[in-house]
Design a protein around this motif. Structure first.
Motif, PDB file in Angstrom:
ATOM      1  N   GLN A  86       0.570  -1.015  -0.058  1.00  0.00           N
ATOM      2  CA  GLN A  86      -0.245  -0.310  -0.185  1.00  0.00           C
ATOM      3  C   GLN A  86       1.167   1.431   0.049  1.00  0.00           C
ATOM      4  O   GLN A  86       1.660   1.298   0.569  1.00  0.00           O
ATOM      5  N   GLU A  88      -0.666   4.108  -0.249  1.00  0.00           N
ATOM      6  CA  GLU A  88      -1.233   6.359   0.958  1.00  0.00           C
ATOM      7  C   GLU A  88      -2.751   5.365   0.396  1.00  0.00           C
ATOM      8  O   GLU A  88      -3.801   5.035  -1.156  1.00  0.00           O
ATOM      9  N   THR A  89      -4.046   6.600   0.308  1.00  0.00           N
ATOM     10  CA  THR A  89      -5.056   6.857   0.562  1.00  0.00           C
ATOM     11  C   THR A  89      -5.751   7.807   0.324  1.00  0.00           C
ATOM     12  O   THR A  89      -5.539   8.768   1.012  1.00  0.00           O
ATOM     13  N   CYS A 104      -7.588   4.279  -2.308  1.00  0.00           N
ATOM     14  CA  CYS A 104      -6.629   2.939  -1.618  1.00  0.00           C
ATOM     15  C   CYS A 104      -5.555   2.713  -3.492  1.00  0.00           C
ATOM     16  O   CYS A 104      -5.771   1.788  -3.279  1.00  0.00           O
ATOM     17  N   LYS A 149       3.479   9.719  -6.910  1.00  0.00           N
ATOM     18  CA  LYS A 149       3.096   9.120  -5.163  1.00  0.00           C
ATOM     19  C   LYS A 149       3.654   7.756  -5.526  1.00  0.00           C
ATOM     20  O   LYS A 149       4.088   7.425  -4.679  1.00  0.00           O
ATOM     21  N   TYR A 160      16.689   2.750   1.476  1.00  0.00           N
ATOM     22  CA  TYR A 160      17.551   2.320   3.354  1.00  0.00           C
ATOM     23  C   TYR A 160      16.180   0.829   2.779  1.00  0.00           C
ATOM     24  O   TYR A 160      16.160   0.052   3.892  1.00  0.00           O
ATOM     25  N   ARG A 234       2.828  -7.272   4.276  1.00  0.00           N
ATOM     26  CA  ARG A 234       2.067  -7.141   5.587  1.00  0.00           C
ATOM     27  C   ARG A 234      -0.322  -7.351   5.505  1.00  0.00           C
ATOM     28  O   ARG A 234       0.038  -7.895   4.328  1.00  0.00           O
ATOM     29  N   THR A 235       0.140  -7.736   6.446  1.00  0.00           N
ATOM     30  CA  THR A 235      -1.452  -8.553   6.740  1.00  0.00           C
ATOM     31  C   THR A 235      -2.600  -6.729   6.675  1.00  0.00           C
ATOM     32  O   THR A 235      -2.527  -6.129   7.743  1.00  0.00           O
ATOM     33  N   ILE A 236      -2.924  -6.741   5.022  1.00  0.00           N
ATOM     34  CA  ILE A 236      -3.335  -5.322   5.379  1.00  0.00           C
ATOM     35  C   ILE A 236      -5.539  -5.494   6.080  1.00  0.00           C
ATOM     36  O   ILE A 236      -5.850  -5.244   6.054  1.00  0.00           O
TER      37      ILE A 236
END
Lengths: 237, 237
Positions: A86, A88-89, A104, A149, A160, A234-236
């Protein structure tokens, strides 16, 4: 009135609800140029314009937002993605002419082999477009902003994290690794300090195989198992 | 049929639309303990339970999601926030008993002075709860999970950004700066290397004033103007 009775009587439309969608910027390298996946809109609004793959949640089918992303990209482009996160929303009153709309935004990376194996489905009007050629297209909705974005996120994480390595095949030489960071960051990197930083990060392992080059064999590497970020790291949901 | 006629006839309810909300985890230090802001639910579902401040978008009033966040937190707690960023959007069929629901999760940091100046409004049932005392509360919906995600984001950004400094007053000593990173990370830091890293980051400037301590005066610092992340550091809307 107890809560179960209340819920039975609940009318979802007593609330004003915004249109809620997902959109995906799917990046892949074509040669040494960063491309992204677009689909031509088959319906109004913006009928006929190029747009990011995405769309509405199917409340009866999708268990969570990730399901929506996978389903819509497959339906609109025939592509199965290999890495997803993800970004950004974005939600406001102006981005969709139909009214208040929330999207989303996701970022996806596809390695070149997977991209070639998945010929863009001819029944979909879909194409891979070089990032630099986007200006000529006038994407639907605010999708130019969404691309901006996603590009910013990809470049930021290149500073990083190992994220750009997901644009390579499963195994790669250190020279190829450096090149993909250079392509994403849009700048040349100093070989010695790049390799020192990569070594410090301890995210690669040798495969034991070599890639024949003009002068000698170059060792092939892959991400260590605990650093392979698979689909949905990730667990979204 | 042209697009303008199509739009006139457009019925938003031809789509299944999920409930779409925002929720905010607002952190502040009370003494040396990280607290977060909760509001007691005045309506079903989960009537009477403690929950994160948040709620539905008002399509007629809110220009974008940030507007919704500011409006709902003020309405439910009386608090004006000083720093805000998006964490993640969670959407699935299970998190809300009323049906498929999407929430855009925000993180907010409030310095102690602003927190004290804004006495929690007595007309709202609102409280600051220590992070360690949350287990006893059984928050509404999936708000325990949302808090977990916000805490993880705060800790993660403490490793590579100045974010925790927004939990301090506008001016602070280097010792106070180190302490707030230690509190967020839950670990002691080595003074010499912390100050070296802070120096390398070049994000602070001396105010020219000192804080009287037991033995001598300690220089006061503040974030340099270009590193002050104000409310809505990113354009989200």
């Amino acid at each position: 009135m107890d809560e179960s009775r209340f819920l039975e009587q609940y009318d979802i439309h007593r609330f004003d609800v915004p249109l809620t969608t997902i959109d995906v910027v799917c990046f892949s390298l074509v040669g040494e140029t960063l491309h992204l996946l677009l689909a031509r809109r088959a319906h109004m609004p913006f009928h006929g314009a190029w747009a990011l793959p995405g769309g509405f949640i199917d409340l009866a089918v999708d268990g969570n937002l990730d399901d929506t992303v996978v389903r819509k990209v497959a339906a609109k482009t025939g592509i199965r993605m290999s890495y997803l996160e993800q970004v950004e929303t974005i939600g406001n009153a102006d981005r969709d002419p139909r009214g208040w709309s929330v999207t989303c935004l996701y970022l996806s990376l596809l390695d070149p082999q997977s991209r070639e194996d998945q010929q863009v489905d001819q029944k979909h009007e879909t194409r891979w477009v070089a990032l630099d050629d986007l200006d000529a297209l006038a994407l639907a909705f605010d999708h130019d902003l969404l691309v901006e974005k996603a590009v910013a996120r990809l470049r930021s994480k290149a500073r990083y994290s190992s994220l750009p390595l997901h644009l390579l095949a499963e195994t790669f030489t250190l020279q190829q690794a450096q090149r993909v960071f250079e392509l994403v960051l849009g700048t040349r990197l100093e070989k010695k300090s790049f390799r020192r930083r990569l070594g410090e990060a301890a995210i690669l392992e040798e495969t034991g195989e070599t890639l024949a080059t003009r002068t000698r064999g170059a060792a092939l590497y892959r991400l260590r198992p605990d650093h392979r970020e698979h689909l949905f790291p990730r667990t979204i949901g």
